[in-house]
Structure formats: C-alpha cells, structure tokens
Design an enzyme around this catalytic site. Structure first.
Site, mmCIF file in Angstrom:
data_model
loop_
_atom_site.group_PDB
_atom_site.id
_atom_site.type_symbol
_atom_site.label_atom_id
_atom_site.label_comp_id
_atom_site.label_asym_id
_atom_site.label_seq_id
_atom_site.Cartn_x
_atom_site.Cartn_y
_atom_site.Cartn_z
ATOM 1 N N LYS A 68 0.863 14.444 4.957
ATOM 2 C CA LYS A 68 1.505 14.916 6.193
ATOM 3 C C LYS A 68 2.920 15.441 5.893
ATOM 4 O O LYS A 68 3.279 16.541 6.306
ATOM 5 C CB LYS A 68 1.554 13.773 7.231
ATOM 6 C CG LYS A 68 0.154 13.301 7.630
ATOM 7 C CD LYS A 68 0.190 12.206 8.671
ATOM 8 C CE LYS A 68 0.718 10.886 8.154
ATOM 9 N NZ LYS A 68 -0.092 10.287 7.066
ATOM 10 N N THR A 69 3.694 14.650 5.162
ATOM 11 C CA THR A 69 5.056 15.076 4.828
ATOM 12 C C THR A 69 5.021 16.281 3.895
ATOM 13 O O THR A 69 5.886 17.163 3.960
ATOM 14 C CB THR A 69 5.822 13.915 4.158
ATOM 15 O OG1 THR A 69 5.664 12.754 4.971
ATOM 16 C CG2 THR A 69 7.298 14.228 4.009
ATOM 17 N N ASP A 113 8.553 12.066 11.537
ATOM 18 C CA ASP A 113 7.537 11.211 10.939
ATOM 19 C C ASP A 113 7.299 10.012 11.859
ATOM 20 O O ASP A 113 8.200 9.607 12.598
ATOM 21 C CB ASP A 113 8.046 10.736 9.565
ATOM 22 C CG ASP A 113 6.913 10.252 8.686
ATOM 23 O OD1 ASP A 113 5.737 10.453 9.059
ATOM 24 O OD2 ASP A 113 7.199 9.681 7.625
ATOM 25 N N THR A 162 0.371 7.991 11.795
ATOM 26 C CA THR A 162 -0.772 7.283 11.207
ATOM 27 C C THR A 162 -1.617 6.666 12.318
ATOM 28 O O THR A 162 -2.659 6.088 12.062
ATOM 29 C CB THR A 162 -0.273 6.151 10.285
ATOM 30 O OG1 THR A 162 0.757 5.432 10.985
ATOM 31 C CG2 THR A 162 0.298 6.704 8.997
ATOM 32 N N ARG A 221 -1.052 9.737 -2.757
ATOM 33 C CA ARG A 221 0.146 8.939 -3.088
ATOM 34 C C ARG A 221 -0.214 7.805 -4.036
ATOM 35 O O ARG A 221 0.528 7.502 -4.972
ATOM 36 C CB ARG A 221 0.785 8.362 -1.819
ATOM 37 C CG ARG A 221 1.997 7.493 -2.178
ATOM 38 C CD ARG A 221 2.719 6.932 -0.981
ATOM 39 N NE ARG A 221 3.361 7.967 -0.222
ATOM 40 C CZ ARG A 221 3.313 8.054 1.103
ATOM 41 N NH1 ARG A 221 2.647 7.159 1.793
ATOM 42 N NH2 ARG A 221 3.934 9.032 1.718
HETATM 43 P P1 ADP Z 1 2.078 11.190 4.135
HETATM 44 O O1 ADP Z 1 3.276 11.914 4.703
HETATM 45 O O2 ADP Z 1 0.780 11.600 4.765
HETATM 46 O O3 ADP Z 1 2.252 9.699 4.098
HETATM 47 P P2 ADP Z 1 2.831 12.549 1.698
HETATM 48 O O4 ADP Z 1 2.808 13.964 2.154
HETATM 49 O O5 ADP Z 1 4.185 11.905 1.546
HETATM 50 O O6 ADP Z 1 1.912 11.638 2.599
HETATM 51 O O7 ADP Z 1 2.033 12.490 0.310
HETATM 52 C C1 ADP Z 1 2.330 11.535 -0.697
HETATM 53 C C2 ADP Z 1 2.349 12.198 -2.052
HETATM 54 O O8 ADP Z 1 1.021 12.610 -2.371
HETATM 55 C C3 ADP Z 1 3.203 13.449 -2.102
HETATM 56 O O9 ADP Z 1 4.484 13.178 -2.624
HETATM 57 C C4 ADP Z 1 2.458 14.387 -3.005
HETATM 58 O O10 ADP Z 1 2.935 14.273 -4.322
HETATM 59 C C5 ADP Z 1 1.030 13.893 -2.956
HETATM 60 N N1 ADP Z 1 0.148 14.774 -2.160
HETATM 61 C C6 ADP Z 1 -0.182 14.623 -0.859
HETATM 62 N N2 ADP Z 1 -1.040 15.569 -0.465
HETATM 63 C C7 ADP Z 1 -1.262 16.361 -1.544
HETATM 64 C C8 ADP Z 1 -2.059 17.522 -1.774
HETATM 65 N N3 ADP Z 1 -2.831 18.045 -0.808
HETATM 66 N N4 ADP Z 1 -2.044 18.078 -3.004
HETATM 67 C C9 ADP Z 1 -1.285 17.536 -3.991
HETATM 68 N N5 ADP Z 1 -0.512 16.438 -3.835
HETATM 69 C C10 ADP Z 1 -0.490 15.848 -2.632
#
Ligand code: ADP
Length: 346
Positions: A68-69, A113, A162, A221
């Site tokens: 998401k981030t 977030d 989430t 992650r």
């Molecule tokens: P969320 O915000 O959903 O908790 P993040 O966007 O922070 O998750 O993702 C966590 C880590 O996973 C990121 O720092 C990135 O390195 C990796 N990641 C997430 N999605 C992808 C993707 N589609 N392709 C490659 N790496 C990804």
C-alpha cells in the site's frame, strides 16, 4: 505529531531502516505482481495527466506488507507530483490535518496510512476537503470566533487501511478508486527476492531465492526481512554466498519452518492441540494460556494459519486441522476427531 514532508522520489516514507527504504520500488514498473491493480491505476493516471487534473482519491486495503505504501510512493512519482505522508493515528484533531491540506500543492498527493484510525471529527473534516477542496477554519475565540471558508488546491488523497470493514460508508464512498491488494505467489516473491538481492549486491542462488520466497507468507515485507537476515547469516558464516543450504540454515536458526511458520505460530497451534485437545476453543482461552494479547493472535498469527488451512474458525471456537497435526508431527486425538469440525485423516 509525526510529520514528514518529502519530494516524491527523494526518499521513501519514514519508519523503516535504510535497507527497507532502499528495497522499496520507486516506480510502478519496478513493482512485481498486482497486475490488475496496476493496469487500472495506469489508465487512471494516464487519463488524469492528459486532462491536467488530479487523480481521483484512491483507497488501498489489504493486510500489512503487501504494497500500500509502495503504491503511494510510486503513483506520485509517475505523475511528477509531490507527496506528503501522514498516519491516521497521528491526526488526533482537525487542526492536525490543516497543515497537510493547506500545504498541498496542485495535483499533489496526501497519503494517510491506517486511515481507519482517524477520529470521527478528523474524518468528517476531510469530507469537504475531498469533495470540494474546501475546509472551514475558525479564527478567533469565544464570541469573536468566525468561521472562514478556505479553498484548497486540487489534490489526491491516497488512503491505506488494513481494516476496510472499519471505514465508515461516507468516507469509503468519497474514494473514486478502491483497490484491494491480495497476497503474492511464490513466483512473484521469488522475483522480488532476486531483484532485491541484486540491489543489495548479494550473491544469492535462484533455488535459495525460491526457498526464502516460499517461507515468506505470501508477503513482500516478510520476504525482504527474511532476505536481510539470510544476508547477515551468509556474511557471517558463508563468505556472503547464499546457496540453498545456507538459506535453509539461516531460516532454521530463526525457527522459520518450511511453511513459513515462526515459533509463535507453532506454539499457537501446539496450545490448541496439546492443551485443548485440538479445539474447538475460544480465542481468549488460547491467549490466556499463551500469555499473549488477543489482538496479536487475531491480527498477526491467525490470518496466515487460516489461509494455510492449519486452522479453522467455527461458531464453537478455533480448531486445529489435520494438516496442523501433520505439520507439527503430532498424533491426532485418540478418537481421531478434532471436535467433530474437520476430518483429521481421510
Ligand atoms: P504496506 O504499506 O501495505 O504495509 P509496503 O508498501 O510498506 O506495505 O511494503 C513493504 C515492503 O515490501 C516495501 O518496502 C517493498 O520493498 C516491498 N513491496 C511491497 N509491494 C511490492 C511489490 N509489488 N513489488 C516489489 N516490492 C514490494
């Protein structure tokens, strides 16, 4: 209030360490998986840019660590726009939100977030900002207080949650684009692990990458965290070279098993099986026995066990499945039942 203002692409959002920041994709083309979501977003981005308008507000929902981030980092980058990062829990009153809104430039992005954690007054304050790009601000005190309309520059709100179910209807309906992020396949995670190994200049063999991916709970992650551990282990014990055996040894040392379960997951299942005869048992009873918080179990432990079919939730409580007994190499109960919920062995 934790507040970070960055130029898109200057750096990734705060909170993580340098490695995490370096591994986060900066462009949509660098992202792996989520193909349908990406295809739809590309159309929306393209159309908004052609019209010279801000992108419609976007809501991403899905479990932690799925991107998401990362989307909120990459989308503004595609549009050459600025982005500001905020967190729902940090915005305690409307006044905390005002600087973000008034600082927003034309077509820039505000990322919030955990948007389901916004207190109601802050959420309601967002409504006119999202819909009309307008907020009311009160100037003065007591009987001298006056409400003024303040027009904002058209911006895009990207919300991440989430817990989509906790969002109110009025907030949810103000997002033009709503995307659910699903889990990643082993192939997709293997690709992420390989790409990130090369970013880290790590000598990682393809079968080792696949093993790390397989034990990463379908979540990028977690794959990154496992990879960073494997790198430390290899630097310390194997001259920096990661063969399949080195990866397996490293993960074993962290007690991460073949299915990706860690010690806490296994002790959760063992508690149900050893203490409660396989279930059904209520979550509070499990939490008390393990001396763990109920929320931790429901949010962090159970989703993966349910998805892996090691656990089922029934109206009478949690039940360990036949697969859980097999995985833990434990004998099923004498009568071969697990409370009449799931067949143990065919
Ligand atoms: P969320 O915000 O959903 O908790 P993040 O966007 O922070 O998750 O993702 C966590 C880590 O996973 C990121 O720092 C990135 O390195 C990796 N990641 C997430 N999605 C992808 C993707 N589609 N392709 C490659 N790496 C990804």
């Amino acid at each position: 209030m934790a507040r970070e203002r960055i130029l898109s692409g200057d750096s990734a959002p705060g909170g993580g360490d340098d490695d995490d920041r370096n591994l986060r994709p900066q462009r949509i083309a660098d992202m792996v998986g989520q193909r349908d979501v990406i295809a739809r977003l590309r159309i929306a981005i393209d159309a908004a840019m052609k019209r010279g308008e801000p992108l419609g507000h976007i809501l991403f929902d899905g479990p932690p660590g799925l991107g998401k981030t990362t989307f909120a980092t990459c989308i503004p980058q595609e549009m050459g726009a600025r982005v500001e990062f905020a967190s729902g829990a940090g915005l305690k009153a409307p006044k905390d939100l005002v600087p973000y809104l008034t600082n927003a430039e034309e077509n820039s992005v505000l990322f919030i977030d955990e948007i389901h954690r916004l207190p109601t007054p802050v959420e309601e304050y967002l409504y006119t900002a999202m819909e009309d790009f307008r907020i009311d601000i009160v100037i003065g005190d007591g009987i001298n207080a006056r409400t003024h309309n303040l027009w904002l520059k058209p911006f895009t709100l990207i919300g991440a949650t989430t817990r989509a179910g906790m969002l109110t209807g009025p907030l949810r309906d103000r997002f033009q684009i709503r995307e659910h992020l699903g889990f990643y396949t082993v192939e997709e995670l293997t690709e992420i692990v390989l790409r990130n190994a090369s970013k880290l200049r790590l000598d990682l063999q393809a079968d080792a990458a696949e093993e790390v991916a397989r034990r990463s709970r379908s979540t990028p992650r977690i794959a990154n965290n496992r990879l960073l551990w494997v790198r430390d282990y290899a630097d310390s014990k194997a001259n920096g070279q990661v063969t399949l055996q080195v990866a397996m040894d490293a993960l074993k040392m962290q007690a991460i098993d073949k299915l990706g379960l860690d010690q806490q997951d296994r002790s959760y299942l063992e508690t149900i099986i050893r203490v409660f005869g396989g279930g059904p048992v209520g979550i509070e009873a499990i939490a008390h026995t393990m001396n763990a918080a109920t929320d931790t179990l429901t949010d962090e432990v159970e989703p993966f066990l349910l998805r892996s079919e090691l656990l089922v939730r029934t109206p009478r409580g949690r039940v360990a499945t036949a697969k859980a007994y097999q995985h833990l190499k434990l004998d099923p109960p004498e009568d071969g039942s697990d409370g009449g919920q799931t067949p143990l062995f065919n």
